[in-house]
Motif scaffolding. Structure first.
Motif: not given
Length: 104
Positions: A71-98
């Motif tokens: 509800d408020t900024k003060e209520d936000v804690t690390a307990r609000n985090i539910k999942n940690v995910n890995l993000n991969f953004q391919p480089d333009e050259a990699f995308k072109n190769d695909l």
């Protein structure tokens, strides 16, 4: 209506990747395996340290999180985090190769 879908034909493990890497370089298979494992450790350490990691012409790895709201900024804690995910953004050259993929 019928659509084309991509089907994975096999999964290759890090041992096979190390063998392939050894064939493409002057590294013996054991050193190629060690390099792959060390890359994982370093990548993980950097990501967990809050950094994104750009791997040459591959692209960038970063961490994203999913969280519940509060509800408020003060209520936000690390307990609000539910999942940690890995993000991969391919480089333009990699995308072109695909895009060079061929299909039968």
């Amino acid at each position: 209506m019928v659509y084309v879908t991509q089907v994975t034909t096999a999964q290759v493990d890090e041992t096979q990747v190390a063998m392939d890497l050894a064939e493409e370089t002057t590294l013996p298979p054991s050193e190629a395996m060690m390099a792959i494992r060390q890359l994982r450790k370093v990548l993980l350490r950097r990501l967990l340290g809050g950094e994104s990691v750009k791997q040459g012409y591959w692209g960038s790895f970063s961490v994203t999180i999913s969280s519940t709201g509060a509800d408020t900024k003060e209520d936000v804690t690390a307990r609000n985090i539910k999942n940690v995910n890995l993000n991969f953004q391919p480089d333009e050259a990699f995308k072109n190769d695909l895009q060079k993929a061929t299909f039968a």
